[in-house]
Write an enzyme that holds these catalytic residues in place. Sequence first.
Site, mmCIF file in Angstrom:
data_model
loop_
_atom_site.group_PDB
_atom_site.id
_atom_site.type_symbol
_atom_site.label_atom_id
_atom_site.label_comp_id
_atom_site.label_asym_id
_atom_site.label_seq_id
_atom_site.Cartn_x
_atom_site.Cartn_y
_atom_site.Cartn_z
ATOM 1 N N ILE A 65 -32.513 12.729 26.762
ATOM 2 C CA ILE A 65 -33.962 12.893 26.932
ATOM 3 C C ILE A 65 -34.588 11.574 27.362
ATOM 4 O O ILE A 65 -34.320 10.517 26.761
ATOM 5 C CB ILE A 65 -34.636 13.360 25.615
ATOM 6 N N ASN A 122 -38.256 14.067 30.804
ATOM 7 C CA ASN A 122 -39.589 14.178 30.199
ATOM 8 C C ASN A 122 -40.530 13.028 30.551
ATOM 9 O O ASN A 122 -41.741 13.230 30.679
ATOM 10 C CB ASN A 122 -39.424 14.259 28.668
ATOM 11 N N TYR A 180 -50.085 11.967 40.918
ATOM 12 C CA TYR A 180 -49.478 12.770 39.837
ATOM 13 C C TYR A 180 -49.256 14.210 40.312
ATOM 14 O O TYR A 180 -48.161 14.766 40.136
ATOM 15 C CB TYR A 180 -50.403 12.732 38.622
ATOM 16 N N LYS A 197 -45.548 15.864 40.736
ATOM 17 C CA LYS A 197 -45.178 17.049 39.936
ATOM 18 C C LYS A 197 -44.861 18.242 40.843
ATOM 19 O O LYS A 197 -43.948 19.023 40.546
ATOM 20 C CB LYS A 197 -46.279 17.399 38.925
ATOM 21 N N THR A 257 -51.385 13.810 23.295
ATOM 22 C CA THR A 257 -50.535 12.609 23.362
ATOM 23 C C THR A 257 -51.333 11.459 24.002
ATOM 24 O O THR A 257 -52.485 11.641 24.406
ATOM 25 C CB THR A 257 -49.293 12.870 24.244
HETATM 26 N N1 LIG Z 1 -49.960 15.336 27.710
HETATM 27 C C1 LIG Z 1 -50.251 16.365 28.484
HETATM 28 O O1 LIG Z 1 -51.306 17.011 28.339
HETATM 29 C C2 LIG Z 1 -49.286 16.816 29.546
HETATM 30 C C3 LIG Z 1 -49.622 17.946 30.306
HETATM 31 C C4 LIG Z 1 -48.758 18.373 31.303
HETATM 32 C C5 LIG Z 1 -47.554 17.702 31.502
HETATM 33 N N2 LIG Z 1 -47.249 16.607 30.743
HETATM 34 C C6 LIG Z 1 -45.962 15.945 31.003
HETATM 35 O O2 LIG Z 1 -45.220 15.854 29.801
HETATM 36 C C7 LIG Z 1 -44.355 14.708 29.832
HETATM 37 C C8 LIG Z 1 -44.568 13.897 28.565
HETATM 38 O O3 LIG Z 1 -45.916 13.441 28.572
HETATM 39 P P1 LIG Z 1 -46.624 12.883 27.256
HETATM 40 O O4 LIG Z 1 -47.911 13.598 27.150
HETATM 41 O O5 LIG Z 1 -45.694 12.848 26.118
HETATM 42 O O6 LIG Z 1 -46.949 11.390 27.785
HETATM 43 P P2 LIG Z 1 -47.060 10.001 27.018
HETATM 44 O O7 LIG Z 1 -47.475 10.208 25.625
HETATM 45 O O8 LIG Z 1 -47.887 9.158 27.921
HETATM 46 O O9 LIG Z 1 -45.524 9.497 27.021
HETATM 47 C C9 LIG Z 1 -44.901 9.225 28.241
HETATM 48 C C10 LIG Z 1 -43.477 8.763 27.972
HETATM 49 O O10 LIG Z 1 -42.903 8.365 29.242
HETATM 50 C C11 LIG Z 1 -42.384 7.045 29.083
HETATM 51 N N3 LIG Z 1 -42.377 6.247 30.302
HETATM 52 C C12 LIG Z 1 -43.397 5.993 31.142
HETATM 53 N N4 LIG Z 1 -43.021 5.126 32.095
HETATM 54 C C13 LIG Z 1 -41.725 4.812 31.819
HETATM 55 C C14 LIG Z 1 -40.775 3.949 32.427
HETATM 56 N N5 LIG Z 1 -41.069 3.202 33.485
HETATM 57 N N6 LIG Z 1 -39.526 3.892 31.880
HETATM 58 C C15 LIG Z 1 -39.216 4.604 30.783
HETATM 59 N N7 LIG Z 1 -40.063 5.427 30.164
HETATM 60 C C16 LIG Z 1 -41.315 5.520 30.684
HETATM 61 C C17 LIG Z 1 -43.276 6.383 28.056
HETATM 62 O O11 LIG Z 1 -42.648 5.231 27.555
HETATM 63 P P3 LIG Z 1 -43.483 3.918 27.073
HETATM 64 O O12 LIG Z 1 -43.846 4.172 25.638
HETATM 65 O O13 LIG Z 1 -42.498 2.800 27.240
HETATM 66 O O14 LIG Z 1 -44.673 3.793 27.968
HETATM 67 C C18 LIG Z 1 -43.411 7.538 27.062
HETATM 68 O O15 LIG Z 1 -42.281 7.614 26.225
HETATM 69 C C19 LIG Z 1 -44.717 13.962 31.123
HETATM 70 O O16 LIG Z 1 -43.783 14.258 32.120
HETATM 71 C C20 LIG Z 1 -46.089 14.507 31.486
HETATM 72 O O17 LIG Z 1 -46.345 14.422 32.859
HETATM 73 C C21 LIG Z 1 -48.071 16.140 29.773
#
Ligand SMILES: NC(=O)c1ccc[n+]([C@@H]2O[C@H](COP(=O)([O-])OP(=O)(O)OC[C@H]3O[C@@H](n4cnc5c(N)ncnc54)[C@H](OP(=O)(O)O)[C@@H]3O)[C@@H](O)[C@H]2O)c1
Length: 248
Positions: free
Chosen positions: A7, A84, A151, A155, A188
């Site tokens: 993951i 993810n 974005y 996506k 998040t």
């Molecule tokens: N939140 C929403 O409402 C939502 C809706 C639709 C889709 N999504 C999708 O769901 C997935 C998870 O999102 P989330 O809401 O959990 O986002 P989040 O809380 O912002 O977490 C993003 C994760 O990605 C990691 N990441 C970012 N840049 C990175 C890099 N250069 N190398 C390694 N890891 C990196 C972050 O690590 P760091 O801690 O090191 O930054 C963090 O663990 C994403 O693909 C997002 O597009 C989210």
Amino acid sequence: MNKIYLITGTSRGLGHALVKELIKSRENKVFCIQRSMGGEKRRMANANFYRCDLSNAKKLPELMNCIFNDIDFKKVESITLINNAGVLSPIKSIHNASVEEIGNNIDVNLKALIILTSLFLQKTQKLDIKKTVINISSGAAIHPYDGWSVYCGTKAGVDQFTRCVSLEQARQRHPADIFAFYPYIIDTGMQALIRKSDKKDFPKVKKFIGYKKNGNLLSAAFVAKTLLNFANGNNFENGGIYDIEDIT
Ligand SMILES: NC(=O)c1ccc[n+]([C@@H]2O[C@H](COP(=O)([O-])OP(=O)(O)OC[C@H]3O[C@@H](n4cnc5c(N)ncnc54)[C@H](OP(=O)(O)O)[C@@H]3O)[C@@H](O)[C@H]2O)c1
């Protein structure tokens, strides 16, 4: 027998919730890929942690070699890659975005996801076990948002990549399954970032502030559980794009 999960983006948000859910069962072995390391190592017995900045594509083959060297394939019943990790920035009109911001979004959301999928499929090609790639996409792949062009673009790329790979896998001797997943709006850090954005950069910011105020956000724990149940239920079509709203 073990179920293996790789993951990305497990430091927080949905990725962290997936790990928390999976480590409840000792049969799951979780290989967590994250940019920063917390104290998780001590707390999670059946999880291994690998530090990697996914924006650095050159590091990805070495990362996957390390992980695959650590897997004991004699005991493996299934293996799943969950792509993810994701970034929303730049949140602004594309003509105001910097080369670095644009590049980082594409590198993490699309380039790393494609390369990791490629390496995963290469390394598991000959294995006659259940193999699955889950790509975390977003409703933004099909709904355009003013201020999220990179974005939305990356996506949408994830979705079409998922469909193409499913066609390629259908011709393999030991094919892997692949699907993409839209998790709706999760509570998040990514949503916190959206709420902080300037109206001139993201005109719909008020609506997203309202989602939080009105309790419309899903918890990461709920989304993680729903996704894992769905994947384990084997009720998905290869190359399918699934919205959490359609499966709950
Ligand atoms: N939140 C929403 O409402 C939502 C809706 C639709 C889709 N999504 C999708 O769901 C997935 C998870 O999102 P989330 O809401 O959990 O986002 P989040 O809380 O912002 O977490 C993003 C994760 O990605 C990691 N990441 C970012 N840049 C990175 C890099 N250069 N190398 C390694 N890891 C990196 C972050 O690590 P760091 O801690 O090191 O930054 C963090 O663990 C994403 O693909 C997002 O597009 C989210």
